[in-house]
Design a protein around this motif. Sequence first.
Motif, PDB file in Angstrom:
ATOM      1  N   ARG A 188      -4.657   0.938  10.842  1.00 35.15           N
ATOM      2  CA  ARG A 188      -3.826   0.741   9.657  1.00 35.15           C
ATOM      3  C   ARG A 188      -3.770  -0.746   9.296  1.00 35.15           C
ATOM      4  O   ARG A 188      -3.613  -1.602  10.152  1.00 35.15           O
ATOM      5  CB  ARG A 188      -2.427   1.277   9.912  1.00 35.15           C
ATOM      6  CG  ARG A 188      -1.513   1.249   8.680  1.00 35.15           C
ATOM      7  CD  ARG A 188      -0.129   1.791   8.995  1.00 35.15           C
ATOM      8  NE  ARG A 188      -0.165   3.221   9.321  1.00 35.15           N
ATOM      9  CZ  ARG A 188       0.034   3.705  10.523  1.00 35.15           C
ATOM     10  NH1 ARG A 188       0.264   2.868  11.541  1.00 35.15           N
ATOM     11  NH2 ARG A 188      -0.006   4.999  10.753  1.00 35.15           N
ATOM     12  N   ARG A 189      -3.872  -1.032   7.985  1.00 37.84           N
ATOM     13  CA  ARG A 189      -3.737  -2.411   7.508  1.00 37.84           C
ATOM     14  C   ARG A 189      -2.992  -2.399   6.186  1.00 37.84           C
ATOM     15  O   ARG A 189      -2.934  -1.378   5.495  1.00 37.84           O
ATOM     16  CB  ARG A 189      -5.102  -3.066   7.348  1.00 37.84           C
ATOM     17  CG  ARG A 189      -6.009  -2.415   6.327  1.00 37.84           C
ATOM     18  CD  ARG A 189      -7.315  -3.165   6.181  1.00 37.84           C
ATOM     19  NE  ARG A 189      -8.238  -2.471   5.293  1.00 37.84           N
ATOM     20  CZ  ARG A 189      -8.224  -2.608   3.954  1.00 37.84           C
ATOM     21  NH1 ARG A 189      -7.332  -3.417   3.374  1.00 37.84           N
ATOM     22  NH2 ARG A 189      -9.093  -1.935   3.215  1.00 37.84           N
ATOM     23  N   GLU A 190      -2.434  -3.558   5.840  1.00 40.08           N
ATOM     24  CA  GLU A 190      -1.712  -3.675   4.586  1.00 40.08           C
ATOM     25  C   GLU A 190      -2.691  -3.861   3.441  1.00 40.08           C
ATOM     26  O   GLU A 190      -3.678  -4.594   3.566  1.00 40.08           O
ATOM     27  CB  GLU A 190      -0.745  -4.855   4.627  1.00 40.08           C
ATOM     28  CG  GLU A 190       0.417  -4.648   5.599  1.00 40.08           C
ATOM     29  CD  GLU A 190       1.381  -5.816   5.561  1.00 40.08           C
ATOM     30  OE1 GLU A 190       1.077  -6.788   4.838  1.00 40.08           O
ATOM     31  OE2 GLU A 190       2.413  -5.753   6.247  1.00 40.08           O
ATOM     32  N   ARG A 192      -3.109  -5.417  -0.255  1.00 43.81           N
ATOM     33  CA  ARG A 192      -2.465  -6.397  -1.129  1.00 43.81           C
ATOM     34  C   ARG A 192      -3.298  -6.616  -2.389  1.00 43.81           C
ATOM     35  O   ARG A 192      -4.514  -6.467  -2.370  1.00 43.81           O
ATOM     36  CB  ARG A 192      -2.246  -7.710  -0.403  1.00 43.81           C
ATOM     37  CG  ARG A 192      -1.302  -7.594   0.798  1.00 43.81           C
ATOM     38  CD  ARG A 192      -1.115  -8.930   1.505  1.00 43.81           C
ATOM     39  NE  ARG A 192      -0.215  -8.806   2.635  1.00 43.81           N
ATOM     40  CZ  ARG A 192       1.112  -8.893   2.555  1.00 43.81           C
ATOM     41  NH1 ARG A 192       1.670  -9.097   1.389  1.00 43.81           N
ATOM     42  NH2 ARG A 192       1.868  -8.768   3.628  1.00 43.81           N
ATOM     43  N   GLN A 201       2.483  -6.682  -1.706  1.00 44.06           N
ATOM     44  CA  GLN A 201       2.165  -5.570  -0.804  1.00 44.06           C
ATOM     45  C   GLN A 201       2.125  -4.262  -1.596  1.00 44.06           C
ATOM     46  O   GLN A 201       3.041  -3.918  -2.323  1.00 44.06           O
ATOM     47  CB  GLN A 201       3.196  -5.487   0.310  1.00 44.06           C
ATOM     48  CG  GLN A 201       2.899  -4.385   1.309  1.00 44.06           C
ATOM     49  CD  GLN A 201       3.836  -4.415   2.510  1.00 44.06           C
ATOM     50  OE1 GLN A 201       4.400  -5.460   2.826  1.00 44.06           O
ATOM     51  NE2 GLN A 201       3.998  -3.286   3.151  1.00 44.06           N
ATOM     52  N   HIS A 204       0.008   0.674   2.707  1.00 40.84           N
ATOM     53  CA  HIS A 204      -0.908   0.615   3.823  1.00 40.84           C
ATOM     54  C   HIS A 204      -2.097   1.546   3.572  1.00 40.84           C
ATOM     55  O   HIS A 204      -1.966   2.562   2.908  1.00 40.84           O
ATOM     56  CB  HIS A 204      -0.218   1.020   5.124  1.00 40.84           C
ATOM     57  CG  HIS A 204       0.877   0.089   5.547  1.00 40.84           C
ATOM     58  ND1 HIS A 204       2.166   0.222   5.104  1.00 40.84           N
ATOM     59  CD2 HIS A 204       0.862  -1.000   6.361  1.00 40.84           C
ATOM     60  CE1 HIS A 204       2.919  -0.738   5.629  1.00 40.84           C
ATOM     61  NE2 HIS A 204       2.153  -1.491   6.391  1.00 40.84           N
TER      62      HIS A 204
END
Length: 368
Positions: A188-190, A192, A201, A204
């Motif tokens: 999992r990553r954000e 942007r 943001q 995810h």
Amino acid sequence: MPTDPTPPVLPPHSGPTTVCPHCGGLLRFEPRSGRLRCTQCAGEQPRSRPSTQARAAAAAEAPLPGDWATRTEGETWTPALVSCHQCGAQTELPAHQVQAPCPFCATPLRLGDAERRRLIRPSGQLPFALDAPAARERFRAWLRGLWFAPNALRRLVRDTEALQGVYLPAWTFDARAVVRYQGERGDRREARAGDPAHSVQQGHVMDWRAVGGHFELRLDDELIPASHSLPALGEGALQGVNLSALEPCSEALSAGFIVEAYQVDLPDAWARVQQVWAPRVEAEVRRDIGGDEQRITAVDCEYREPHYRHVLLPAWLASYRWNGRSWPVVVNGQTGRVEGARPWSIWKLGFAALALLGLLLLGWAEGV
């Protein structure tokens, strides 16, 4: 796996006589003292302790056979088994008894109804550590600790009905699991948007990539109860025993107790233990994949070097009356662990549900 062993028959076990040398009465094993006590004159007799070598033999595991014909002569016997017409339990009736109550439902058992069935001989027996008074006290403590039980239960039920000491059959299994798998690892990553100085943001996202691997997992002393007559809610009472305390099967340890024959045979128990191990193997696969989430597409698990033991475990079987029905309870004769059926209070469950709903609403209101 074949289920028709062919070796010669031997007696179930050997040991000192269970007849009092002073009055001829029957001797009974006393868990607290570890001695034999006469049921008539109350005289005590010492019990010969097994040697270190005998203990090691009792705890030894045998390779799971691929062919019953490879068995050694000392692995089978044909005890006199009496089947209960009420609950179906099969117990071994000692030669000096012509009638006894079924330990599971109290139906009278008669020696004339006995049949002989060739069985795998138990390799070891766990002695009783709790006597009947100690088992009753464990039952009372269990009863006092029942949450959501009717209030009147603890006030009106003060003791069990007839408490019966029974050696229950069980299998233990060891194996080395060789596991190969294919799957995907999710990290999992954000997410942007915009330039780094003014990024916003957006939530995810999960990045997936294909993975594969293999590992070995050692599985030890998985215990499978071998009695159909044991209440399903009581099977947990047999877990957690100290198998290093196994002793050779003997008439002395069994004196005064009932010995039940297994109803779950070795092939069925082996199939069941693989079902028990399956979630553990899957959890280990997920751990090996790693990441935030895992997808498993294929698992190949091979159990190598499987070994087993057939053991007898001590248990106190009891029941108590409530609202016109009998509720079975099992007390582990070594650890004192109690499992059994219990009634529930509808009012207490309702109040608990309302309290939980109130907490959820309060948390929701504070978050708004």
